[in-house]
Design a protein around this motif. Structure first.
Motif, PDB file in Angstrom:
ATOM      1  N   THR A 117       0.813  -1.210   0.000  1.00 48.60           N
ATOM      2  CA  THR A 117       0.000   0.000   0.000  1.00 48.60           C
ATOM      3  C   THR A 117       0.853   1.269   0.000  1.00 48.60           C
ATOM      4  O   THR A 117       2.088   1.206  -0.044  1.00 48.60           O
ATOM      5  CB  THR A 117      -0.968  -0.006   1.198  1.00 48.60           C
ATOM      6  OG1 THR A 117      -1.898   1.061   1.071  1.00 48.60           O
ATOM      7  CG2 THR A 117      -0.220   0.106   2.509  1.00 48.60           C
ATOM      8  N   SER A 118       0.190   2.400   0.105  1.00 47.20           N
ATOM      9  CA  SER A 118       0.806   3.700  -0.142  1.00 47.20           C
ATOM     10  C   SER A 118       1.614   4.222   1.044  1.00 47.20           C
ATOM     11  O   SER A 118       1.093   4.381   2.156  1.00 47.20           O
ATOM     12  CB  SER A 118      -0.282   4.725  -0.484  1.00 47.20           C
ATOM     13  OG  SER A 118       0.221   6.021  -0.516  1.00 47.20           O
ATOM     14  N   LEU A 119       2.874   4.547   0.799  1.00 48.20           N
ATOM     15  CA  LEU A 119       3.701   5.215   1.801  1.00 48.20           C
ATOM     16  C   LEU A 119       3.188   6.630   2.072  1.00 48.20           C
ATOM     17  O   LEU A 119       3.338   7.140   3.182  1.00 48.20           O
ATOM     18  CB  LEU A 119       5.157   5.253   1.323  1.00 48.20           C
ATOM     19  CG  LEU A 119       6.189   5.871   2.269  1.00 48.20           C
ATOM     20  CD1 LEU A 119       6.252   5.115   3.586  1.00 48.20           C
ATOM     21  CD2 LEU A 119       7.572   5.900   1.611  1.00 48.20           C
ATOM     22  N   ASP A 120       2.569   7.245   1.080  1.00 54.39           N
ATOM     23  CA  ASP A 120       2.028   8.599   1.255  1.00 54.39           C
ATOM     24  C   ASP A 120       0.926   8.626   2.317  1.00 54.39           C
ATOM     25  O   ASP A 120       0.920   9.494   3.199  1.00 54.39           O
ATOM     26  CB  ASP A 120       1.457   9.118  -0.067  1.00 54.39           C
ATOM     27  CG  ASP A 120       2.535   9.397  -1.102  1.00 54.39           C
ATOM     28  OD1 ASP A 120       3.695   9.605  -0.701  1.00 54.39           O
ATOM     29  OD2 ASP A 120       2.207   9.402  -2.302  1.00 54.39           O
ATOM     30  N   VAL A 121      -0.028   7.703   2.228  1.00 53.34           N
ATOM     31  CA  VAL A 121      -1.121   7.662   3.204  1.00 53.34           C
ATOM     32  C   VAL A 121      -0.579   7.321   4.588  1.00 53.34           C
ATOM     33  O   VAL A 121      -0.997   7.902   5.607  1.00 53.34           O
ATOM     34  CB  VAL A 121      -2.189   6.639   2.773  1.00 53.34           C
ATOM     35  CG1 VAL A 121      -3.319   6.562   3.801  1.00 53.34           C
ATOM     36  CG2 VAL A 121      -2.740   6.993   1.399  1.00 53.34           C
ATOM     37  N   PHE A 122       0.356   6.410   4.641  1.00 53.62           N
ATOM     38  CA  PHE A 122       1.007   6.037   5.901  1.00 53.62           C
ATOM     39  C   PHE A 122       1.675   7.256   6.533  1.00 53.62           C
ATOM     40  O   PHE A 122       1.556   7.494   7.741  1.00 53.62           O
ATOM     41  CB  PHE A 122       2.038   4.941   5.611  1.00 53.62           C
ATOM     42  CG  PHE A 122       2.727   4.388   6.822  1.00 53.62           C
ATOM     43  CD1 PHE A 122       2.156   3.369   7.562  1.00 53.62           C
ATOM     44  CD2 PHE A 122       3.963   4.877   7.220  1.00 53.62           C
ATOM     45  CE1 PHE A 122       2.804   2.839   8.670  1.00 53.62           C
ATOM     46  CE2 PHE A 122       4.625   4.361   8.327  1.00 53.62           C
ATOM     47  CZ  PHE A 122       4.036   3.339   9.052  1.00 53.62           C
ATOM     48  N   THR A 123       2.360   8.056   5.727  1.00 54.93           N
ATOM     49  CA  THR A 123       3.036   9.254   6.224  1.00 54.93           C
ATOM     50  C   THR A 123       2.028  10.294   6.700  1.00 54.93           C
ATOM     51  O   THR A 123       2.254  10.997   7.702  1.00 54.93           O
ATOM     52  CB  THR A 123       3.943   9.851   5.128  1.00 54.93           C
ATOM     53  OG1 THR A 123       4.866   8.851   4.693  1.00 54.93           O
ATOM     54  CG2 THR A 123       4.697  11.063   5.635  1.00 54.93           C
ATOM     55  N   LEU A 124       0.909  10.410   5.994  1.00 51.81           N
ATOM     56  CA  LEU A 124      -0.159  11.320   6.427  1.00 51.81           C
ATOM     57  C   LEU A 124      -0.657  10.938   7.816  1.00 51.81           C
ATOM     58  O   LEU A 124      -0.928  11.812   8.655  1.00 51.81           O
ATOM     59  CB  LEU A 124      -1.311  11.288   5.420  1.00 51.81           C
ATOM     60  CG  LEU A 124      -2.563  12.096   5.801  1.00 51.81           C
ATOM     61  CD1 LEU A 124      -2.228  13.578   5.931  1.00 51.81           C
ATOM     62  CD2 LEU A 124      -3.670  11.874   4.767  1.00 51.81           C
ATOM     63  N   ALA A 125      -0.783   9.656   8.081  1.00 55.07           N
ATOM     64  CA  ALA A 125      -1.210   9.208   9.411  1.00 55.07           C
ATOM     65  C   ALA A 125      -0.225   9.674  10.479  1.00 55.07           C
ATOM     66  O   ALA A 125      -0.627  10.083  11.584  1.00 55.07           O
ATOM     67  CB  ALA A 125      -1.339   7.684   9.433  1.00 55.07           C
ATOM     68  N   TYR A 126       1.060   9.641  10.163  1.00 60.26           N
ATOM     69  CA  TYR A 126       2.054  10.105  11.127  1.00 60.26           C
ATOM     70  C   TYR A 126       1.985  11.614  11.337  1.00 60.26           C
ATOM     71  O   TYR A 126       2.293  12.108  12.431  1.00 60.26           O
ATOM     72  CB  TYR A 126       3.462   9.680  10.702  1.00 60.26           C
ATOM     73  CG  TYR A 126       3.899   8.400  11.358  1.00 60.26           C
ATOM     74  CD1 TYR A 126       4.111   8.341  12.737  1.00 60.26           C
ATOM     75  CD2 TYR A 126       4.088   7.233  10.622  1.00 60.26           C
ATOM     76  CE1 TYR A 126       4.496   7.163  13.353  1.00 60.26           C
ATOM     77  CE2 TYR A 126       4.480   6.054  11.231  1.00 60.26           C
ATOM     78  CZ  TYR A 126       4.685   6.023  12.599  1.00 60.26           C
ATOM     79  OH  TYR A 126       5.061   4.857  13.216  1.00 60.26           O
ATOM     80  N   LEU A 127       1.613  12.353  10.309  1.00 55.32           N
ATOM     81  CA  LEU A 127       1.408  13.790  10.493  1.00 55.32           C
ATOM     82  C   LEU A 127       0.289  14.037  11.503  1.00 55.32           C
ATOM     83  O   LEU A 127       0.417  14.881  12.406  1.00 55.32           O
ATOM     84  CB  LEU A 127       1.071  14.450   9.153  1.00 55.32           C
ATOM     85  CG  LEU A 127       0.702  15.940   9.208  1.00 55.32           C
ATOM     86  CD1 LEU A 127       1.861  16.768   9.754  1.00 55.32           C
ATOM     87  CD2 LEU A 127       0.280  16.434   7.825  1.00 55.32           C
ATOM     88  N   ILE A 128      -0.798  13.284  11.370  1.00 61.09           N
ATOM     89  CA  ILE A 128      -1.924  13.453  12.292  1.00 61.09           C
ATOM     90  C   ILE A 128      -1.539  13.027  13.705  1.00 61.09           C
ATOM     91  O   ILE A 128      -1.854  13.708  14.692  1.00 61.09           O
ATOM     92  CB  ILE A 128      -3.139  12.641  11.795  1.00 61.09           C
ATOM     93  CG1 ILE A 128      -3.576  13.139  10.410  1.00 61.09           C
ATOM     94  CG2 ILE A 128      -4.304  12.741  12.779  1.00 61.09           C
ATOM     95  CD1 ILE A 128      -4.601  12.248   9.728  1.00 61.09           C
ATOM     96  N   ILE A 129      -0.822  11.926  13.806  1.00 61.02           N
ATOM     97  CA  ILE A 129      -0.456  11.433  15.135  1.00 61.02           C
ATOM     98  C   ILE A 129       0.502  12.391  15.824  1.00 61.02           C
ATOM     99  O   ILE A 129       0.533  12.504  17.052  1.00 61.02           O
ATOM    100  CB  ILE A 129       0.151  10.012  15.039  1.00 61.02           C
ATOM    101  CG1 ILE A 129      -0.132   9.219  16.323  1.00 61.02           C
ATOM    102  CG2 ILE A 129       1.658  10.040  14.800  1.00 61.02           C
ATOM    103  CD1 ILE A 129       0.258   7.754  16.230  1.00 61.02           C
ATOM    104  N   THR A 130       1.284  13.138  15.028  1.00 59.11           N
ATOM    105  CA  THR A 130       2.209  14.109  15.593  1.00 59.11           C
ATOM    106  C   THR A 130       1.473  15.218  16.329  1.00 59.11           C
ATOM    107  O   THR A 130       1.890  15.640  17.415  1.00 59.11           O
ATOM    108  CB  THR A 130       3.092  14.713  14.483  1.00 59.11           C
ATOM    109  OG1 THR A 130       3.886  13.683  13.900  1.00 59.11           O
ATOM    110  CG2 THR A 130       4.004  15.798  15.041  1.00 59.11           C
ATOM    111  N   PHE A 131       0.370  15.692  15.754  1.00 60.12           N
ATOM    112  CA  PHE A 131      -0.404  16.728  16.440  1.00 60.12           C
ATOM    113  C   PHE A 131      -0.960  16.210  17.757  1.00 60.12           C
ATOM    114  O   PHE A 131      -1.017  16.940  18.758  1.00 60.12           O
ATOM    115  CB  PHE A 131      -1.529  17.234  15.533  1.00 60.12           C
ATOM    116  CG  PHE A 131      -1.047  18.033  14.357  1.00 60.12           C
ATOM    117  CD1 PHE A 131      -0.301  19.182  14.533  1.00 60.12           C
ATOM    118  CD2 PHE A 131      -1.333  17.632  13.065  1.00 60.12           C
ATOM    119  CE1 PHE A 131       0.154  19.924  13.457  1.00 60.12           C
ATOM    120  CE2 PHE A 131      -0.887  18.363  11.972  1.00 60.12           C
ATOM    121  CZ  PHE A 131      -0.140  19.511  12.172  1.00 60.12           C
TER     122      PHE A 131
END
Length: 524
Positions: A414-428
């Motif tokens: 699956t997509s590394l982009d979507v995975f990275t987006l999840a980490y952006l959200i978890i960072t907040f």
């Protein structure tokens, strides 16, 4: 370590009356912590992958070992905080912990396969002495009512994540591409830099972090918090204690911490012992805290109860968040492509280990400044609401991890982009909770329990890590022999459940905010 005592140094009042947004001492502690976190997160990023690929453990066992290792790391922060409060002082505890971490890295660099558990055990005990005490010293740079404290901890937290970013990507990349010996050696080198940085700047800390019976003024009143007085004209008489700390107590701590290392090695390598430890240390810690609470006023006890509320919810937060070192590490290795934004070719494990830290570096100072701006306008949310927001962001992140299944190809990649987006959200979510958590422990704790309460905050992380390992092992066990496509479904189903639990926890925290705020008194 005898050199780590008072000399001609600034007074506490001079330090706390700094001008601007941050005290200069914060930057020195920032860099010491940054390099220590390089060492810690470099090793953390290697653990699960190393155990599966080099020690040939099954996924389930690697997750349990990861959870046990991380649980002991954070459990020992309570012990390190206790010894710092009662015997060594924060500076000596930090120095001793740094030496043990360097020794652990050297052992692993020499023989990472044969001496894996002894080396890790040195690091566990060393981190316990280092981690809570540097955070406590950051809190001591501020007066209790200083609204700049949260911003200071946010900046400090960005220093943690610079080290985590560099170590999390560099160590695993060097280990995979070149040599595991070199990867572990690098962790030891940067830990040495951290310790040297602290030794050459610790004089600027004045009385902060000195041993509790050192050569420093002590007020002849019951309340050691000099920011609290009964009358404006009150004059606090002080005397200087000339007795040095009892040497035998310090040496007993050093010898005892070395003697416990073989025991830790056995307990980490055989996870049933970890279970017994975690079943006992929590209740014992609570009993000790309740005993200490009897020595304090009603208002102080209320604040400590509020601190316990934050601690209990943080366990749940870290149990979910720390899937990054366990199940998400294996998910990254097997179920992600290596293209980010269609431009960058990156190791998915490296992204998993470091992208959260990159986002924290970018956004932590911004979030800190937002808190300051909101405080000036008197619209800053209280700490309970901030915690609740952290859980809501956490829920959004795990719903996004779940959503990666909808971007997978026929092979389950699956997509590394979507995975990275999840980490952006978890960072907040992390920025709403973790730096604020460090800050609130120093705000709610009486002076004589600062180290203990900071240790309890990290002990909560230990339980979070422990539960994270169990959760990750459950996900891995369910699909040990499954295809990549089946593993994708198994893991993402689990992430959806975690998202629901996080959402419920966030709503509960926000609803309970008025009641907890009453317990906190005037603390914001």
């Amino acid at each position: 370590m005898a050199a780590l005592t008072a000399s001609t140094q600034p007074t506490l009042e001079e330090i706390q009356n700094f001008q601007g947004k941050y005290p200069k001492q914060l930057w020195y502690l920032f860099f010491s912590e940054m390099w220590e976190r390089f060492c810690f997160y470099g090793m953390r990023g290697m653990l699960t992958y190393f155990m599966v690929t080099e020690l040939l453990m099954k996924d389930e066992m690697a997750n349990l070992q990861y959870g046990a290792t991380q649980a002991f790391v954070y459990a020992f922060t309570f012990i390190g905080g206790l010894f710092a409060d009662k015997i060594l002082g924060f500076r000596r505890s930090l120095f001793w912990g740094g030496l043990l971490m360097i020794a652990g890295s050297a052992i692993l660099a020499y023989d990472p396969h044969g001496l894996f558990f002894p080396g890790i055990s040195f690091t566990i005990v060393g981190t316990g002495f280092f981690k809570p005490n540097i955070s406590t010293m950051v809190g001591a740079l501020y007066k209790k009512d200083d609204s700049r404290r949260d911003a200071g901890f946010s900046l400090f937290y960005s220093g943690i994540n610079i080290g985590a970013l560099l170590g999390g990507y560099a160590c695993v990349a060097i280990g995979k591409e070149y040599s595991w010996h070199l990867a572990f050696a690098l962790a030891g080198i940067v830990m040495t830099i951290s310790l040297i940085t602290f030794v050459f700047t610790q004089k600027t800390l004045g009385p902060i972090g000195l041993p509790p019976t050192g050569n420093q003024p002590e007020p002849l009143i019951a309340d050691k918090d000099l920011s609290v007085s009964t009358a404006p004209e009150q004059v606090v008489e002080v005397k200087t204690k000339t007795a040095k700390p009892q040497a035998w107590k310090s040496y007993a701590v050093y010898i005892g911490s070395l003697a416990i290392i073989p025991v830790i090695a056995v307990m980490v390598s055989q996870t049933q012992y970890t279970d017994w430890f975690m079943y006992s240390i929590g209740p014992a810690t609570l009993i000790y805290l309740f005993y200490e609470m009897t020595k304090h006023t009603v208002e102080e006890r209320k604040k400590l109860l509020a601190a316990l509320f934050f601690i209990m919810f943080s366990i749940l937060f870290w149990a979910f968040f720390e899937q990054s070192g366990g199940s998400l590490a294996l998910f990254s290795a097997r179920n992600l492509d290596n293209q980010l934004l269609g431009t960058f070719t990156l190791d998915p494990n490296g992204v998993n280990n470091s992208v959260n830290s990159l986002f924290v570096i970018i956004f932590a100072p911004i979030i800190g400044l937002i808190w300051i701006a909101m405080a000036k306008k008197k619209i800053e949310p209280n700490t309970v609401v901030k915690f609740g927001l952290g859980f809501l962001f956490l829920a959004g992140a795990f719903f996004t991890f779940y959503a990666t299944r909808f971007f997978a190809d026929e092979n389950g990649v699956t997509s590394l982009d979507v995975f990275t987006l999840a980490y952006l959200i978890i960072t907040f979510g992390e920025l709403c909770l973790s730096p604020i958590g460090l800050s609130i422990m120093t705000k709610l704790s009486p002076a004589r329990l600062q180290g203990v309460m900071m240790g309890m905050w990290f002990l909560a992380s230990a339980y979070g890590q422990y539960v994270a390992g169990i959760l990750g092992a459950g996900l891995s066990k369910a699909g040990e022999n499954d295809s990549v496509q089946q593993k994708l479904i198994t893991f993402t189903d689990g992430y959806k459940q975690l998202a629901i639990y996080a959402l419920v926890a966030g709503v509960i925290m926000i609803i309970s905010a008025p009641a907890i705020k009453k317990l906190m008194g005037g603390v914001k």
